[in-house]
Design a protein around this motif. Structure first.
Motif, short mmCIF file in Angstrom:
data_model
loop_
_atom_site.label_atom_id
_atom_site.label_comp_id
_atom_site.label_asym_id
_atom_site.label_seq_id
_atom_site.Cartn_x
_atom_site.Cartn_y
_atom_site.Cartn_z
N LEU A 1 51.77 37.38 41.23
CA LEU A 1 52.60 36.30 40.78
C LEU A 1 52.42 34.88 40.42
O LEU A 1 52.88 34.13 39.10
CB LEU A 1 53.20 36.41 41.88
CG LEU A 1 54.88 35.68 41.89
CD1 LEU A 1 55.90 35.99 40.99
CD2 LEU A 1 55.56 35.41 42.72
N MET A 2 51.59 34.36 41.26
CA MET A 2 51.37 33.02 40.81
C MET A 2 50.06 32.27 39.70
O MET A 2 50.41 31.83 39.02
CB MET A 2 50.92 32.36 42.57
CG MET A 2 51.61 33.09 43.72
SD MET A 2 53.07 32.17 43.61
CE MET A 2 53.13 30.62 43.77
N ARG A 3 49.47 33.91 39.32
CA ARG A 3 48.76 32.96 38.06
C ARG A 3 49.67 33.68 37.02
O ARG A 3 48.76 32.51 36.12
CB ARG A 3 47.59 33.91 38.59
CG ARG A 3 46.40 34.21 39.41
CD ARG A 3 45.44 32.58 38.90
NE ARG A 3 44.58 32.59 40.27
CZ ARG A 3 44.02 31.84 40.46
NH1 ARG A 3 42.97 31.16 39.54
NH2 ARG A 3 42.81 31.47 41.24
N ARG A 4 50.42 34.09 37.22
CA ARG A 4 51.27 34.50 35.60
C ARG A 4 51.73 33.42 35.74
O ARG A 4 51.84 33.52 34.79
CB ARG A 4 51.43 35.99 36.09
CG ARG A 4 51.15 37.24 35.31
CD ARG A 4 51.67 38.89 35.33
NE ARG A 4 50.91 39.95 34.95
CZ ARG A 4 51.17 41.15 35.19
NH1 ARG A 4 52.35 41.17 35.47
NH2 ARG A 4 50.09 41.42 34.95
N SER A 5 52.12 33.01 36.53
CA SER A 5 53.50 32.02 35.96
C SER A 5 52.84 30.46 36.01
O SER A 5 53.93 29.71 36.62
CB SER A 5 54.46 32.11 37.32
OG SER A 5 53.99 32.49 38.70
N ASN B 1 39.54 39.28 34.43
CA ASN B 1 39.99 38.87 34.15
C ASN B 1 40.18 37.16 34.06
O ASN B 1 40.55 37.16 34.92
CB ASN B 1 41.43 40.05 33.74
CG ASN B 1 42.52 39.34 33.17
OD1 ASN B 1 41.74 38.29 32.38
ND2 ASN B 1 43.59 39.99 33.07
N PRO B 2 39.53 36.52 33.23
CA PRO B 2 39.63 35.41 33.01
C PRO B 2 41.07 34.59 33.91
O PRO B 2 40.82 33.65 34.27
CB PRO B 2 39.00 34.59 31.99
CG PRO B 2 38.79 35.57 31.34
CD PRO B 2 39.63 37.46 32.12
N ARG B 3 42.48 35.26 33.25
CA ARG B 3 43.69 34.92 33.68
C ARG B 3 43.20 34.61 34.69
O ARG B 3 44.74 33.67 35.89
CB ARG B 3 44.10 35.62 32.91
CG ARG B 3 45.93 35.54 32.66
CD ARG B 3 46.84 36.14 32.87
NE ARG B 3 47.69 35.81 32.59
CZ ARG B 3 49.52 36.73 32.40
NH1 ARG B 3 49.04 38.45 32.12
NH2 ARG B 3 50.46 36.22 32.30
N TYR B 4 42.70 35.81 35.99
CA TYR B 4 42.90 35.46 37.05
C TYR B 4 42.33 34.55 38.16
O TYR B 4 42.34 35.01 39.22
CB TYR B 4 43.43 36.75 38.23
CG TYR B 4 44.61 37.44 37.40
CD1 TYR B 4 46.16 37.61 37.54
CD2 TYR B 4 44.29 38.04 36.06
CE1 TYR B 4 47.00 37.92 37.16
CE2 TYR B 4 45.32 38.98 35.52
CZ TYR B 4 46.56 39.09 36.32
OH TYR B 4 47.84 39.53 35.18
N GLY B 5 41.19 33.77 37.35
CA GLY B 5 39.94 32.62 38.10
C GLY B 5 39.63 33.93 38.90
O GLY B 5 39.00 34.75 38.58
N VAL B 6 39.23 32.87 39.94
CA VAL B 6 38.13 33.08 40.75
C VAL B 6 38.40 34.83 41.28
O VAL B 6 37.58 35.38 41.33
CB VAL B 6 38.01 32.45 42.06
CG1 VAL B 6 38.84 31.48 43.32
CG2 VAL B 6 36.80 32.62 43.08
N VAL B 7 39.94 34.67 41.72
CA VAL B 7 39.96 36.22 42.04
C VAL B 7 39.99 37.35 41.47
O VAL B 7 39.37 38.69 42.18
CB VAL B 7 41.99 35.60 42.54
CG1 VAL B 7 42.22 37.54 42.55
CG2 VAL B 7 42.28 35.67 43.40
N GLY B 8 39.94 36.72 40.49
CA GLY B 8 39.99 38.61 39.53
C GLY B 8 38.25 38.27 38.57
O GLY B 8 37.47 39.72 38.83
#
Lengths: 322, 486
Positions: free
Chosen positions: B294-298, B347-354
């Motif tokens: 949620l936080m990454r997408r928004s 998925n780079p969109r989710y930063g270090v988590v992804g």
């Protein structure tokens, strides 16, 4: 049978693993041993020094100087131990005892060191210095704390702000108010709590925050207003509840009004119970439900039929037993 | 025979070196997490004299906390648990106990002990709840803020959702009724919210094993190692994987798992993501992943923080049977969540988590038992068929087990340098012994159970929640509680 690794490589890895494991076991054992030795030494030291600190803390003025002699001659571990005991005690004492413990720290040289560390290049040292200066009964500390409240490090600013509040001195208020805006980087809960600790002197000044352009300042002001009994708080809170653009400020105002239990606020609360923002609606209705029924019977009867279930639920709350 | 030999030979030609590389990588990554954690602990220790907890404990500006405690057949511990939570040092907290259709006297004991009265008001509808809510009970006294939600049995996640529905404060903390909470737990775990209220959305508290500890009136008063070897090994395992591993992930801002036994969340975020997934086995992991998504997408800045100071104590399974069930469930939950959020992996969109955390969990958590057991079967076979030399076999043992033992010892060094909670000499001996013995059967067995859990998930077998007999950390006879949380 293919040989993937020459035996020399396997041997080296075997030796490396063995050495690493043995070193780790030795290290953890030595650390434990060192800690144990330190602990027992500290305990013996504390048994010797604690009575002296306690004696100085409760000493009459004429006997205090004699009690302090022992601290002036202390060096190394003994001095650090006395500092640590006196500092811990300072969190729980006020008045003459606090003053006496300040003398103990002065005799140990703690205050001089803390003052010099306010300009250290290491933020942790500056923060520790701020913590000590906020605990002691030492008027000159305020100017250092005000400076540290503007420090480049967020951490130092927060500790200095807290320390300013703990000092409880009127000169600290300007520094605390300067830390209120969100741009100060000091968490609102730290500044607000500090202003509360210095409530005796901050009550009058807090009211000015209601008209600040920063919503964070207005919100903290609205929360504090009911706690410090800021003069003219009620009409300002009612105005904030009715007109502020920021829902979080209106919620804080509603909660403060709930604490103040002011009949004048009933119309504003009733109007806020129909706000577009659900948080404001709930806070206003919850506040109304805590007021004496004679003031709110009509409005609550109406709100019990509100389309929002949270409002109907809040309006139906029965006041809790005292 | 020749065909088997040929197949094995082909496998070794392909896997011999990658298998060793895998074990080196997994142990090195754990070592790196431990190093990150130790750096954080050192930083934390230097700041211990000015944490400001005293000020927070007395401040009316501290964010209010709703403590949600699900309870299922907890009649023997419920009063002690609720009292210990009501007595936590914090200026503003309410306690919401959700009785998940207990078949024992849990509800009646609560009503009688705390003098609860029915609350017949309409229920809030902030979150969907499957189990029918039968009655709300509240305390009429202003001395403590206690609500009891009585509902039909519908599982832990749905029960927590029911509690969140009634939560009124800004922060929500979920605790297990069978956990013991330290008196300053709320202060410590809520501190990141006070320090950074804009960005902190969730914090997790460390859960330690209570087995072997001395408990008085619901509080751990003396920490000690348990007598049972199985529990000893789990203590060391908790230290390495949960305390140091999660602290390391938190330092990377990539914490994806917060223990269900003590997790704190911003209420608005919990409501925004829709609470816990009632169908998920790994509901705590799933919830944190949903928050990350949620936080990454928004594109909102946020932090999920792990608080390493001891805050919660839970009893680890004392028997193989219960441990096996727990590990099967954990691994099944891991698989389900990783699969559900596979789109976030790499998925780079989710930063270090992804890009870091999720690939780590796939490679070094999900596949670890498969690769470990494969190695344990293949290497002896290779030696038997003369496909690999004894030097390779020894190398395999060194990089998988000896290196693993060293990693656990490193975790013990960091624990000794930071919290040193296991203070007695014999506890230190127990820890070192457990770290060694862990490699001789325990790791292999847990790998089998984890694989079973994964297999059950792939086959779609229904997950059953088991019960375990508590050895008794309270001053009461043995009682029955659910399996411990990770």
């Amino acid at each position: 049978m293919p040989t993937l690794f020459p035996s020399s490589v396997v041997f080296v890895v075997l030796i490396a693993c063995t050495i690493a494991c043995v070193v780790a076991i030795v290290l953890v054992t030595v650390m434990r041993l060192a800690r144990r030795v330190r602990g027992s030494r500290l305990q013996r030291l504390t048994e010797r020094i604690r009575p002296a600190v306690l004696q100085a803390a409760v000493a009459e003025q004429d006997a205090l100087d004699n009690s302090l002699t022992v601290f002036r001659s202390m060096r190394g571990r003994a001095r650090r131990n006395a500092e640590s005991i006196a500092t811990r005690m300072l969190y729980d004492v006020t008045g003459e005892t606090r003053t006496n413990l300040t003398y103990v720290l002065a005799a140990c040289g703690t205050i001089t060191r803390a003052v010099s560390r306010t300009t250290s290049t290491v933020p942790v040292r500056r923060a520790r210095a701020a913590e000590i200066l906020g605990l002691i009964d030492y008027p000159d500390a305020i100017s250092h704390l005000i400076r540290l409240a503007q420090d480049e490090s967020d951490e130092v600013r927060a500790v200095a702000t807290r320390a300013l509040g703990r000092s409880g001195r009127p000169e600290a208020i300007a520094g605390l108010l300067a830390a209120l805006p969100s741009s100060s980087g000091v968490p609102a809960v730290v500044v607000g709590s500090a202003l509360l600790e210095a409530a005796e002197h901050s009550a009058a000044a807090i009211g000015r925050g209601f008209t600040d352009s920063d919503p964070a300042v207005r919100r903290t002001t609205a929360i504090l207003a009911s706690h410090v009994m800021s003069p003219g708080a009620t009409p300002r809170l009612i105005r904030a509840l009715a007109t502020d653009d920021e829902p979080l400020v209106r919620i804080a105002a509603a909660r403060s009004i709930m604490r103040l239990q002011t009949r004048d606020a009933v119309p504003a609360l009733y109007e806020a119970a129909s706000s577009e923002h659900s948080g404001v609606r709930i806070a206003a209705t919850t506040a109304l439900a805590t007021f004496p029924p004679a003031w709110t019977h009509e409005v609550l009867t109406d709100l019990k039929h509100h389309p929002d279930v949270d409002i109907r639920r809040a309006a139906s709350a029965t006041p809790i037993e005292g | 025979m020749d065909a088997t030999r040929d197949i094995l030979s082909a496998i070794f030609a392909f896997l011999a070196i990658p298998m060793l590389a895998y074990f080196i990588a997994i142990n090195t990554s754990y070592l790196a997490l431990i190093a990150l954690a130790s750096r954080h602990f050192a930083k934390h220790a230097r700041r211990s004299s000015f944490t400001g907890e005293r000020s927070m404990a007395a401040s009316p500006l501290s964010l209010g906390i709703s403590v949600v405690m699900p309870a299922y057949n907890e009649e023997t511990v419920i009063v002690a648990s609720v009292r210990s939570v009501l007595d936590l040092r914090y200026p503003d907290h309410e306690v919401i106990v959700v009785n998940d259709g207990s078949t024992d006297a849990t509800l009646q004991i609560l009503i009688d002990t705390f003098g609860l009265v029915p609350d017949d008001r309409e229920h809030p509808v902030r979150l969907p709840v499957r189990g029918h809510i039968r009655q709300i009970w509240v305390s009429p006294s202003s001395e403590f803020d206690l609500t009891v939600v009585d509902k039909e049995n519908s599982g832990r996640s749905d029960t927590l959702n029911a509690g969140i529905r009634f939560a009124e404060r800004d922060l929500v903390v979920m605790v297990d009724a069978d956990s013991l909470i330290d008196p300053d737990a709320l202060l410590k775990v809520s501190k990141p919210f006070a320090d950074d209220p804009e960005n902190t959305v969730a914090t997790g508290g460390v859960v330690r094993a209570v087995n072997g500890c001395l408990v008085n009136r619901g509080r751990v008063v003396e920490v000690g190692m348990p007598r049972q070897l199985l529990a000893k090994i789990q203590v060391v395992e908790y230290l390495r994987a949960f305390l140091l591993g999660r602290t390391g992930w938190s330092q990377l801002n990539a914490l994806v798992l917060i223990s269900g036994a003590f997790g704190m969340f911003r209420r608005d975020i919990l409501l925004e993501v829709g609470g816990l997934d009632a169908d998920s086995i790994g509901e705590d992991f799933e919830l944190v992943m949903r928050i990350h998504r949620l936080m990454r997408r928004s594109k909102r800045p946020y932090r999920v923080t792990f608080v390493a100071e001891p805050v919660s104590w839970t009893e680890v399974p004392p028997t193989m049977r219960v441990l096996a069930r727990q590990r099967r469930r954990w691994h099944r939950g891991l698989w389900e969540v990783l699969w559900k959020y596979r789109g976030m992996t790499f998925n780079p969109r989710y930063g270090v988590v992804g890009m870091v955390a999720l690939p780590f969990y796939w490679l070094f958590e999900l596949f670890a038992p498969l690769l470990e057991l494969s190695g344990l079967i293949l290497v002896p076979l290779g030696l038997a068929f003369g496909l690999v030399d004894p030097g390779y076999g020894l190398m395999f043992l060194l990089v998988s087990y000896a290196y693993g033992f060293f990693v656990t010892l490193a975790a013990l060094v960091v624990e000794e340098a930071s919290f040193h909670r296991y203070d007695r000499w014999r506890d230190l001996g127990s820890c070192i012994w457990a770290a060694f013995v862990e490699n001789l059967g325990y790791r292999q067995l847990t790998a089998v159970w984890r694989l079973q859990g994964w297999w059950a998930a792939l086959r779609g077998t229904k997950q059953e929640w088991g019960v375990m007999t508590r050895a008794g950390f309270l001053e009461e006879p043995a009682v029955t509680v659910r399996e411990g949380s990770r």
